[in-house]
Design a protein around this motif. Structure first.
Motif, PDB file in Angstrom:
ATOM      1  N   VAL A 183       0.847  -1.204   0.000  1.00  0.00           N
ATOM      2  CA  VAL A 183       0.000   0.000   0.000  1.00  0.00           C
ATOM      3  C   VAL A 183       0.876   1.245   0.000  1.00  0.00           C
ATOM      4  CG1 VAL A 183      -1.632   1.347   1.374  1.00  0.00           C
ATOM      5  CG2 VAL A 183      -1.997  -1.102   1.054  1.00  0.00           C
ATOM      6  N   ARG A 184       1.918   1.236   0.804  1.00  0.00           N
ATOM      7  CA  ARG A 184       2.844   2.381   0.833  1.00  0.00           C
ATOM      8  C   ARG A 184       3.489   2.603  -0.535  1.00  0.00           C
ATOM      9  NH1 ARG A 184       6.171   0.345   5.751  1.00  0.00           N
ATOM     10  NH2 ARG A 184       4.831   0.785   7.534  1.00  0.00           N
ATOM     11  N   GLU A 185       3.982   1.516  -1.143  1.00  0.00           N
ATOM     12  CA  GLU A 185       4.686   1.643  -2.418  1.00  0.00           C
ATOM     13  C   GLU A 185       3.753   2.142  -3.528  1.00  0.00           C
ATOM     14  OE1 GLU A 185       7.940   1.339  -2.929  1.00  0.00           O
ATOM     15  OE2 GLU A 185       8.057   1.106  -0.753  1.00  0.00           O
ATOM     16  N   VAL A 186       2.518   1.647  -3.550  1.00  0.00           N
ATOM     17  CA  VAL A 186       1.569   2.101  -4.572  1.00  0.00           C
ATOM     18  C   VAL A 186       1.223   3.563  -4.352  1.00  0.00           C
ATOM     19  CG1 VAL A 186      -0.772   1.814  -5.455  1.00  0.00           C
ATOM     20  CG2 VAL A 186       0.645  -0.198  -5.009  1.00  0.00           C
ATOM     21  N   GLN A 187       1.070   3.968  -3.105  1.00  0.00           N
ATOM     22  CA  GLN A 187       0.789   5.374  -2.817  1.00  0.00           C
ATOM     23  C   GLN A 187       1.900   6.277  -3.349  1.00  0.00           C
ATOM     24  OE1 GLN A 187      -0.124   5.249   1.547  1.00  0.00           O
ATOM     25  NE2 GLN A 187      -1.883   6.488   0.944  1.00  0.00           N
ATOM     26  N   LYS A 188       3.155   5.867  -3.124  1.00  0.00           N
ATOM     27  CA  LYS A 188       4.286   6.667  -3.603  1.00  0.00           C
ATOM     28  C   LYS A 188       4.337   6.672  -5.135  1.00  0.00           C
ATOM     29  CE  LYS A 188       7.180   5.581   0.413  1.00  0.00           C
ATOM     30  NZ  LYS A 188       8.427   4.889   0.869  1.00  0.00           N
ATOM     31  N   ARG A 189       4.198   5.504  -5.725  1.00  0.00           N
ATOM     32  CA  ARG A 189       4.357   5.377  -7.174  1.00  0.00           C
ATOM     33  C   ARG A 189       3.254   6.102  -7.925  1.00  0.00           C
ATOM     34  NH1 ARG A 189       7.138   1.985 -10.546  1.00  0.00           N
ATOM     35  NH2 ARG A 189       6.214   1.662 -12.598  1.00  0.00           N
ATOM     36  N   GLU A 190       2.025   5.983  -7.462  1.00  0.00           N
ATOM     37  CA  GLU A 190       0.886   6.573  -8.159  1.00  0.00           C
ATOM     38  C   GLU A 190       0.464   7.914  -7.577  1.00  0.00           C
ATOM     39  OE1 GLU A 190      -0.335   5.186 -10.887  1.00  0.00           O
ATOM     40  OE2 GLU A 190       1.138   3.549 -10.679  1.00  0.00           O
ATOM     41  N   ASN A 191       1.193   8.385  -6.548  1.00  0.00           N
ATOM     42  CA  ASN A 191       0.888   9.665  -5.905  1.00  0.00           C
ATOM     43  C   ASN A 191      -0.570   9.700  -5.431  1.00  0.00           C
ATOM     44  OD1 ASN A 191       1.474  12.230  -4.933  1.00  0.00           O
ATOM     45  ND2 ASN A 191       0.929  13.240  -6.879  1.00  0.00           N
ATOM     46  N   LEU A 192      -0.942   8.691  -4.671  1.00  0.00           N
ATOM     47  CA  LEU A 192      -2.311   8.564  -4.177  1.00  0.00           C
ATOM     48  C   LEU A 192      -2.350   8.882  -2.685  1.00  0.00           C
ATOM     49  CD1 LEU A 192      -3.332   5.205  -5.909  1.00  0.00           C
ATOM     50  CD2 LEU A 192      -4.028   7.517  -6.561  1.00  0.00           C
ATOM     51  N   LEU A 193      -3.279   9.733  -2.302  1.00  0.00           N
ATOM     52  CA  LEU A 193      -3.475  10.048  -0.893  1.00  0.00           C
ATOM     53  C   LEU A 193      -4.600   9.218  -0.287  1.00  0.00           C
ATOM     54  CD1 LEU A 193      -3.118  13.943  -1.014  1.00  0.00           C
ATOM     55  CD2 LEU A 193      -1.378  12.256  -0.396  1.00  0.00           C
ATOM     56  N   ASP A 194      -5.562   8.842  -1.130  1.00  0.00           N
ATOM     57  CA  ASP A 194      -6.708   8.071  -0.682  1.00  0.00           C
ATOM     58  C   ASP A 194      -6.342   6.586  -0.663  1.00  0.00           C
ATOM     59  OD1 ASP A 194      -9.106   6.895  -0.122  1.00  0.00           O
ATOM     60  OD2 ASP A 194     -10.263   8.039  -1.584  1.00  0.00           O
ATOM     61  N   ILE A 195      -6.333   6.001   0.522  1.00  0.00           N
ATOM     62  CA  ILE A 195      -5.951   4.590   0.631  1.00  0.00           C
ATOM     63  C   ILE A 195      -6.957   3.704  -0.091  1.00  0.00           C
ATOM     64  CG2 ILE A 195      -5.577   2.688   2.260  1.00  0.00           C
ATOM     65  CD1 ILE A 195      -4.436   4.605   4.200  1.00  0.00           C
ATOM     66  N   GLU A 196      -8.226   4.118  -0.133  1.00  0.00           N
ATOM     67  CA  GLU A 196      -9.235   3.317  -0.823  1.00  0.00           C
ATOM     68  C   GLU A 196      -8.872   3.165  -2.305  1.00  0.00           C
ATOM     69  OE1 GLU A 196     -11.893   1.989   0.715  1.00  0.00           O
ATOM     70  OE2 GLU A 196     -11.283   2.827   2.650  1.00  0.00           O
ATOM     71  N   LYS A 197      -8.378   4.225  -2.919  1.00  0.00           N
ATOM     72  CA  LYS A 197      -7.958   4.138  -4.320  1.00  0.00           C
ATOM     73  C   LYS A 197      -6.739   3.238  -4.458  1.00  0.00           C
ATOM     74  CE  LYS A 197      -9.808   8.630  -5.762  1.00  0.00           C
ATOM     75  NZ  LYS A 197      -9.479   9.953  -6.335  1.00  0.00           N
ATOM     76  N   THR A 198      -5.915   3.193  -3.420  1.00  0.00           N
ATOM     77  CA  THR A 198      -4.764   2.299  -3.440  1.00  0.00           C
ATOM     78  C   THR A 198      -5.212   0.845  -3.462  1.00  0.00           C
ATOM     79  OG1 THR A 198      -3.563   3.939  -2.127  1.00  0.00           O
ATOM     80  CG2 THR A 198      -2.587   1.763  -2.303  1.00  0.00           C
ATOM     81  N   CYS A 199      -6.262   0.539  -2.707  1.00  0.00           N
ATOM     82  CA  CYS A 199      -6.804  -0.826  -2.713  1.00  0.00           C
ATOM     83  C   CYS A 199      -7.280  -1.200  -4.118  1.00  0.00           C
ATOM     84  CB  CYS A 199      -7.968  -0.942  -1.735  1.00  0.00           C
ATOM     85  SG  CYS A 199      -7.539  -0.623  -0.006  1.00  0.00           S
ATOM     86  N   LEU A 200      -7.955  -0.244  -4.772  1.00  0.00           N
ATOM     87  CA  LEU A 200      -8.531  -0.519  -6.082  1.00  0.00           C
ATOM     88  C   LEU A 200      -7.477  -0.588  -7.184  1.00  0.00           C
ATOM     89  CD1 LEU A 200     -11.691   1.770  -5.863  1.00  0.00           C
ATOM     90  CD2 LEU A 200     -11.579  -0.715  -5.616  1.00  0.00           C
ATOM     91  N   TYR A 201      -6.232  -0.227  -6.873  1.00  0.00           N
ATOM     92  CA  TYR A 201      -5.170  -0.344  -7.863  1.00  0.00           C
ATOM     93  C   TYR A 201      -4.936  -1.809  -8.223  1.00  0.00           C
ATOM     94  CZ  TYR A 201      -0.552   0.061 -10.024  1.00  0.00           C
ATOM     95  OH  TYR A 201       0.509   0.000 -10.895  1.00  0.00           O
ATOM     96  N   CYS A 202      -5.078  -2.687  -7.226  1.00  0.00           N
ATOM     97  CA  CYS A 202      -4.900  -4.127  -7.467  1.00  0.00           C
ATOM     98  C   CYS A 202      -6.227  -4.873  -7.509  1.00  0.00           C
ATOM     99  CB  CYS A 202      -4.021  -4.740  -6.385  1.00  0.00           C
ATOM    100  SG  CYS A 202      -2.314  -4.155  -6.390  1.00  0.00           S
ATOM    101  N   HIS A 203      -7.153  -4.458  -6.672  1.00  0.00           N
ATOM    102  CA  HIS A 203      -8.459  -5.133  -6.605  1.00  0.00           C
ATOM    103  C   HIS A 203      -9.403  -4.430  -7.577  1.00  0.00           C
ATOM    104  CE1 HIS A 203      -7.192  -7.554  -3.181  1.00  0.00           C
ATOM    105  NE2 HIS A 203      -6.673  -6.461  -2.666  1.00  0.00           N
ATOM    106  N   ASN A 204      -9.377  -4.874  -8.822  1.00  0.00           N
ATOM    107  CA  ASN A 204     -10.170  -4.252  -9.881  1.00  0.00           C
ATOM    108  C   ASN A 204     -11.548  -4.893  -9.965  1.00  0.00           C
ATOM    109  OD1 ASN A 204      -7.154  -4.526 -11.756  1.00  0.00           O
ATOM    110  ND2 ASN A 204      -7.778  -2.806 -10.499  1.00  0.00           N
ATOM    111  N   PRO A 205     -12.624  -4.108  -9.804  1.00  0.00           N
ATOM    112  CA  PRO A 205     -13.977  -4.685  -9.823  1.00  0.00           C
ATOM    113  C   PRO A 205     -14.334  -5.257 -11.195  1.00  0.00           C
ATOM    114  CG  PRO A 205     -13.971  -2.467  -8.872  1.00  0.00           C
ATOM    115  CD  PRO A 205     -12.637  -2.669  -9.519  1.00  0.00           C
ATOM    116  N   ASP A 206     -15.190  -6.281 -11.184  1.00  0.00           N
ATOM    117  CA  ASP A 206     -15.792  -6.772 -12.419  1.00  0.00           C
ATOM    118  C   ASP A 206     -16.712  -5.710 -12.984  1.00  0.00           C
ATOM    119  OD1 ASP A 206     -14.556  -9.229 -12.458  1.00  0.00           O
ATOM    120  OD2 ASP A 206     -16.109 -10.194 -11.252  1.00  0.00           O
TER     121      ASP A 206
END
Length: 518
Positions: A183-206
C-alpha cells in the motif's frame, strides 16, 4: 283425485306431488337454469377468457404466457411436477439436475462428497408459489422454506460464524505478500493520498461491480518486480546428462539438444548469461522465466522420476475441484508447443509420432469441451510424488538446497515445494456458500471499514518494518460475521436467508455441477 305412486322397496303409497310439491317446482327449474348459465359461462371463460374464473389467481410476469394453458404446468388430477418445470428450466433433453438438492449441496462448496440423494427432496412449487399476481417474484422464497432443512433461522442470533473464521482457515494464496508495504509503495508510485484508491489499484472490480477480477502479474506487479537489476545467484553448471549431482544446463547445451519445448532458447540473447568456469548467472530474470522453469523441471525429473503430468505445468497442479480443466488446458498447450518444436525434424519416425500426437490432442480437447466428461486430477498432484529411491538423504538434501538457490529470485514472492512453484490462487474467493455484492455495500461502507483483519490504517504511517504476524498473505482480511450484523438487523436492513444465500447454483457453473450430477 291424483293417482298415488309407491315409495321405497316396501311400496308405500305416496302421491307424486308429495315428493316435489307443485308449489316448489319453480325452484328446480330455476336451479337448472342457473346451472346451465354457469356451465355456459365456464365454457366461455375457458375458451375466450383464459380460464380466469377457475384459476387460483393471475400468474407472475415470468409465466404469464402460460395463463391460458394450464397443462403447461399442471397435470390432470395432480399437482405441478418437477418434470413440468424442467421442460423450460433445464437444457433440452436433460434430466432435472441443476435445480435438485444435490446441486444445492455442492453449490460453491466444491465438496462433492456432499453430492448425495435426498429423501426430503421438495417439489419446485413448494418453494416457488404461483398465482399470486403479476408483480410477485416467485424467486423470493420465504425463510420458512429454508427452515425445513436448516436450523439457523435468525441471522442476528443463531447464525454460525463464517467457516474461514470459525475454523481459522488461512488464505491459500501461495504468496509471500505484505499488504501494508505494498500500500505504501503504490501510494508513492501513483501519488495517491486516498488509501481506498490504493486498494482498487490491485483489486479491480468486475463490470457488474459485485466481485473482483483475478490478480495479474502483468497488470499489477511487473512495474516493480523482476526488473533489469534482478539476477540469479551463481549456479553450478551440470557436468553431464548422466550426472547425479544437481546443476543447471546452459543456454548453449539446451540449443544443442533440440528437445521439444526449447524453441524459446533460440530467441533468448546470450548476453543474459554470465559464465565463469563451471558457474553461471542469469540477468535479468523474467516472470515465469523459461530458463529457470526448464532447469527446475529437469531437477524435478531427477528428484521425482515419476512426476507424471506435473512436468507439463508451469506451477503446481493443486487447484480447487472446479478448476481441474485449467490444468488440462495448460498441459495441452505445453504438448502443442512440444509438437511444434518437432515439426522441422525430417525423420519419418518423428513425423509419424506427430500424426499420432495430433490425433490424441484432438480427442482430449473434444473431451475437455464436453462438461460431462469426468477429469482425473491425481496425476497433477504434488502429494503423489515419490522421491528417487536411488538417491541418499544427503543427495536429496543437496538437490533441495540447489533448487532453493535456483529459485531464489522467485521465492521473494512465491513458495516452492517438491521442486515446484506452488500455484497462486488469483480468484480471491472466500465465501463458498454465500454471494456477496460489493457494489451495493460500497455506498454504505468504505473498504477499510470492513476489511480490518490486517491493521493497514493503524500502521500506514509507521516507517518501521511491520510484524509478519499481523501482515502476511495467509491472513484472511475478510470481515467476520459480527461486522455484517452491525447493519443486517431486522430494523435496519434485510437479514433474510436469500439476502446472501441462493438455493440454486450459478447458471454459469451449471456444466461443472452437472458433470457430477449425471
Amino acid at each position: 283425485m291424483r293417482k298415488k305412486g309407491t315409495f321405497s322397496h316396501l311400496k308405500l303409497s305416496v302421491a307424486k306431488d308429495y315428493l316435489i310439491p307443485f308449489s316448489r317446482r319453480w325452484m328446480v327449474y330455476l336451479g337448472g337454469i342457473a346451472a346451465l348459465v354457469f356451465l355456459t359461462y365456464a365454457l366461455l371463460n375457458v375458451f375466450l377468457q383464459r380460464s380466469s374464473f377457475i384459476s387460483n389467481g393471475p400468474l407472475s410476469s415470468n409465466h404469464a404466457n402460460f395463463e391460458g394453458d394450464c397443462s403447461a404446468c399442471h397435470t390432470k388430477f395432480s399437482s405441478v411436477t418437477n418434470e413440468k418445470c424442467s421442460v423450460c428450466h433445464e437444457k433440452y433433453g436433460d434430466k432435472l439436475g441443476v435445480y435438485t438438492f444435490a446441486a444445492h449441496y455442492v453449490y460453491r462448496s466444491d465438496d462433492f462428497r456432499r453430492l448425495v440423494p435426498s429423501e426430503n427432496e421438495n417439489s419446485c412449487f413448494s418453494c416457488h408459489q404461483e398465482h399470486l399476481g403479476r408483480e410477485v417474484a416467485i424467486t423470493n422464497v420465504p425463510d420458512s422454506r429454508c427452515l425445513v432443512c436448516h436450523k439457523f433461522g435468525s441471522f442476528e442470533d443463531k447464525h454460525p460464524q463464517f467457516e474461514f473464521a470459525r475454523r481459522q482457515i488461512p488464505d491459500n494464496a501461495n504468496l509471500k505478500f505484505p499488504h501494508i508495504h505494498h500500500v505504501r509503495e503504490v501510494q508513492k508510485r501513483e501519488n495517491l493520498l486516498d488509501i481506498e484508491k490504493t486498494c482498487l489499484y490491485c483489486h479491480n472490480p468486475d463490470a457488474d461491480g459485485k466481485n473482483f477480477q483475478p490478480i495479474s502479474f502483468e497488470r499489477h506487479c511487473d512495474a516493480c518486480h523482476l526488473t533489469t537489476s534482478t539476477a540469479t545467484p551463481w549456479l553450478k553448471i551440470k557436468a553431464s546428462q548422466n550426472s547425479k549431482a544437481p546443476g543447471v544446463e546452459t543456454l548453449q547445451s539446451m540449443r544443442q539438444q533440440q528437445r521439444p519445448g526449447l524453441r524459446w532458447a533460440f530467441y533468448t540473447h546470450v548476453n543474459e548469461f554470465n559464465q565463469r568456469g563451471d558457474r553461471i548467472r542469469k540477468s535479468p530474470i523474467y516472470h515465469m522465466d523459461p530458463w529457470i522453469l526448464e532447469n527446475l523441471n529437469s531437477l524435478r525429473r531427477q528428484l521425482y522420476p515419476n512426476s507424471g503430468l506435473v512436468e507439463l505445468l508451469r506451477s503446481s497442479g493443486d487447484v480447487p475441484a472446479q478448476d481441474v480443466r485449467q490444468l488440462y488446458r495448460e498441459a495441452i498447450q505445453t504438448l502443442k508447443e512440444y509438437a511444434d518444436g518437432l515439426r522441422a525434424r525430417p525423420e519419418s519416425v518423428v513425423q509419424n509420432e506427430l500424426v499420432q500426437i495430433n490425433r490424441f490432442l484432438q480427442v482430449v480437447e473434444k473431451q475437455l469441451r464436453d462438461p460431462y466428461t469426468p477429469l482425473d486430477d491425481t496425476k497433477f498432484l504434488l502429494s503423489t510424488l515419490e522421491e528417487n529411491p536411488k538417491f541418499t538423504k544427503v543427495q536429496i538434501e543437496e538437490f533441495n538446497e540447489f533448487i532453493n538457490k535456483l529459485t531464489e529470485p522467485c521465492q521473494k514472492c512465491h513458495i516452492v515445494s517438491n521442486a515446484t512453484i506452488l500455484r497462486v490462487q488469483t480468484d480471491q474467493r472466500v465465501f463458498h456458500r454465500a454471494e456477496f455484492n460489493h457494489r451495493v455495500h460500497i455506498l454504505q461502507r468504505r473498504c477499510l471499514d470492513c476489511h480490518t483483519q490486517i491493521p493497514i490504517l493503524e500502521n500506514i504511517a509507521n516507517s518501521a518494518n511491520i510484524d509478519h504476524a499481523i501482515d502476511n498473505a495467509a491472513i484472511q482480511n475478510i470481515p467476520i460475521i459480527e461486522t455484517c450484523k452491525d447493519c443486517h438487523q431486522t430494523k435496519v436492513t434485510s437479514n433474510r436467508c436469500n439476502t446472501c444465500h441462493y438455493f440454486h447454483p450459478n447458471k454459469s457453473q451449471r456444466s461443472n455441477l452437472l458433470l457430477y450430477l449425471d
